[in-house]
Enzyme design. Structure first.
Site, PDB file in Angstrom:
ATOM      1  N   CYS A  75     -24.611  38.151  55.249  1.00 39.95           N
ATOM      2  CA  CYS A  75     -23.361  38.226  53.810  1.00 39.95           C
ATOM      3  C   CYS A  75     -24.058  37.089  53.584  1.00 39.95           C
ATOM      4  CB  CYS A  75     -22.504  39.049  54.387  1.00 39.95           C
ATOM      5  SG  CYS A  75     -21.481  39.291  53.242  1.00 39.95           S
ATOM      6  N   HIS A 162     -22.828  43.570  57.062  1.00 34.28           N
ATOM      7  CA  HIS A 162     -22.777  43.720  58.506  1.00 34.28           C
ATOM      8  C   HIS A 162     -22.921  44.484  59.554  1.00 34.28           C
ATOM      9  CE1 HIS A 162     -20.254  40.048  57.097  1.00 34.28           C
ATOM     10  NE2 HIS A 162     -20.000  41.018  55.780  1.00 34.28           N
ATOM     11  N   GLU A 164     -22.178  43.829  62.365  1.00 38.26           N
ATOM     12  CA  GLU A 164     -21.752  43.677  64.029  1.00 38.26           C
ATOM     13  C   GLU A 164     -20.146  45.055  63.704  1.00 38.26           C
ATOM     14  OE1 GLU A 164     -20.909  40.903  60.544  1.00 38.26           O
ATOM     15  OE2 GLU A 164     -22.458  41.527  61.442  1.00 38.26           O
TER      16      GLU A 164
END
Length: 186
Positions: A75, A162, A164
């Protein structure tokens, strides 16, 4: 063997990056983005530039891009890479966090093993407007022309989404691919 450093750019998901790495038995450590570049270059095998609220708070992170190590930007980390290497960013047309279908056009090292389309969670408050010279676009979406990019010859990668967060399908693959790359160079 040195760890991978996760650079904390004050984003809400940086600790999730570290957690995902550790859950996958990848040696990693979180550092502040004000650590001198020479110290970073001598003590890790790769750098993940985490997200954050604003590029003005990136500290030394732009310098880490040129530390001679593999770099993965997530990001805001993507935006740091882009601007550090001569590209540009702009406010995204869609803004905010949300789910998006990403089309992978180039299954480069960092996106190896993914299908052609994946569901991810992303913030498009800002996005890459101009890809820096020497980089190529790896993935796009209906709302963003640069969901992922990679340098043509250096191990530098950036991703808008993202991996994660649990909303991103098979997000750990990005970090496993990055880990493999750093182990091959260590």
């Amino acid at each position: 063997m040195h760890p991978i450093y996760v650079v904390n750019n004050f984003g809400q998901f940086n600790h999730l990056i570290l957690r995902m790495l550790r859950d996958n038995d990848i040696d990693a450590k979180m550092i502040k983005n004000d650590v001198p570049v020479a110290e970073v270059a001598d003590s890790c095998r790769g750098i993940i530039l985490g997200g954050g609220p604003d590029i003005s708070r990136a500290g030394n992170a732009p310098e880490y891009v040129d530390a001679g190590l593999p770099v993965l930007g997530i990001c805001l980390g993507l935006h740091i890479i882009s601007t550090a290497r001569g590209g540009s960013i702009r406010p995204g047309a869609s803004g905010g966090f949300g789910g998006i279908e990403v089309t992978i056009n180039d299954h480069d090292t960092i996106l190896a093993g993914y299908p052609d389309t994946i569901s991810v969670w992303a913030s498009h408050g800002d996005e890459v407007a101009e890809v820096p010279e020497g980089f190529r676009v790896l993935a796009t979406s209906p709302i963003c022309g640069v969901e992922a990019m990679a340098h043509e010859t250096e191990p530098i990668f950036g991703i808008q989404w993202h991996p994660e967060v649990s909303h991103s399908v098979d997000g750990n693959r990005v970090y496993e691919n990055f880990n493999t790359l750093t182990l091959e160079r260590d």
